[in-house]
Motif scaffolding. Structure first.
Motif, PDB file in Angstrom:
ATOM      1  N   SER A 198      -4.234  19.604  -2.128  1.00 56.61           N
ATOM      2  CA  SER A 198      -4.494  18.798  -2.712  1.00 56.61           C
ATOM      3  C   SER A 198      -4.882  18.161  -3.640  1.00 56.61           C
ATOM      4  O   SER A 198      -3.638  17.435  -4.220  1.00 56.61           O
ATOM      5  N   GLU A 199      -4.949  19.201  -4.887  1.00 58.49           N
ATOM      6  CA  GLU A 199      -5.057  19.117  -5.877  1.00 58.49           C
ATOM      7  C   GLU A 199      -3.373  19.660  -6.495  1.00 58.49           C
ATOM      8  O   GLU A 199      -3.453  18.794  -7.391  1.00 58.49           O
TER       9      GLU A 199
ATOM     10  N   ARG B  12      -1.694  16.205  -5.487  1.00 61.04           N
ATOM     11  CA  ARG B  12      -2.308  15.099  -6.472  1.00 61.04           C
ATOM     12  C   ARG B  12      -1.729  15.250  -8.195  1.00 61.04           C
ATOM     13  O   ARG B  12      -1.188  14.155  -8.515  1.00 61.04           O
TER      14      ARG B  12
ATOM     15  N   ARG C  78       0.549  15.221   0.399  1.00 55.71           N
ATOM     16  CA  ARG C  78      -0.005  16.441   0.252  1.00 55.71           C
ATOM     17  C   ARG C  78       1.053  17.196   1.794  1.00 55.71           C
ATOM     18  O   ARG C  78       1.311  18.010   1.812  1.00 55.71           O
TER      19      ARG C  78
END
Length: 185
Positions: free
Chosen positions: A162-163, A166, A172
């Motif tokens: 997820s990070e 981002r 994702r």
């Protein structure tokens, strides 16, 4: 390879330090450069490299940029202090402009992305003066460069999908599909 071997054989000092924390890559590259005529010393950490430089400053060096116990830039500085005429080539699996600039400012003559071909490394080490080495025979494809960049950001984000998504400004699920595939050639 024959031309490179002849050029290397003509060198008065053939000592070469190879620093990489990836043991198989270090061994393979060291053997390949030794077959071309260099007298190699293989080390796997910044501390080992600094000790080798203090003991016998090499005429040439091939250094990995990022290592577990520091950065190859520290070794470049030590080599420059001990032997200003030494030629240093930086290797990295995660090439970007900022690290390339830092490597050149610290005294490296060239900056190559992994996996680097031994002939490309030897050509970079043998480049004369301001003459730039010729471009690599088989550079990484754009897909491979993209994949390497994604892998690097994924690693820096602690393998958090997820990070990473981002930071890369991508969906994702798209990232998950890319991560599930093999590396392109």
């Amino acid at each position: 390879m024959a031309d490179l071997s002849a050029d290397i054989a003509a060198l008065p000092d053939k000592t070469l330090l190879v620093l990489d924390d990836d043991a198989p890559l270090r061994t393979r590259l060291g053997r390949a450069l030794e077959q071309r005529g260099f007298e190699t010393t293989l080390v796997g950490s910044v501390s080992e490299a600094l000790a080798a430089v203090r003991q016998a400053p090499p005429a040439f060096a091939v250094l990995d940029m990022r290592l577990e116990d520091g950065t190859g830039l520290k070794v470049v500085e030590a080599i420059r202090e001990a032997r200003p005429d030494s030629k240093v080539v930086m290797l990295t699996g995660y090439g970007n402009i900022a690290t390339a600039v830092a490597a050149v400012k610290s005294g490296a003559i060239d900056y190559l992305s992994k996996p680097a071909d031994a002939d490309d490394v030897a050509r970079a080490l043998l480049a004369r003066g301001d003459e730039a080495p010729p471009p690599p025979e088989n550079p990484m494809s754009a897909d491979r460069v993209r994949w390497e960049h994604i892998q690097r950001v994924y690693e820096l984000c602690g393998h958090n999908v997820s990070e990473t998504a981002r930071r890369l400004n991508m969906h994702r699920r798209t990232l998950q599909r890319i991560l599930a595939k093999r590396a392109p050639r």
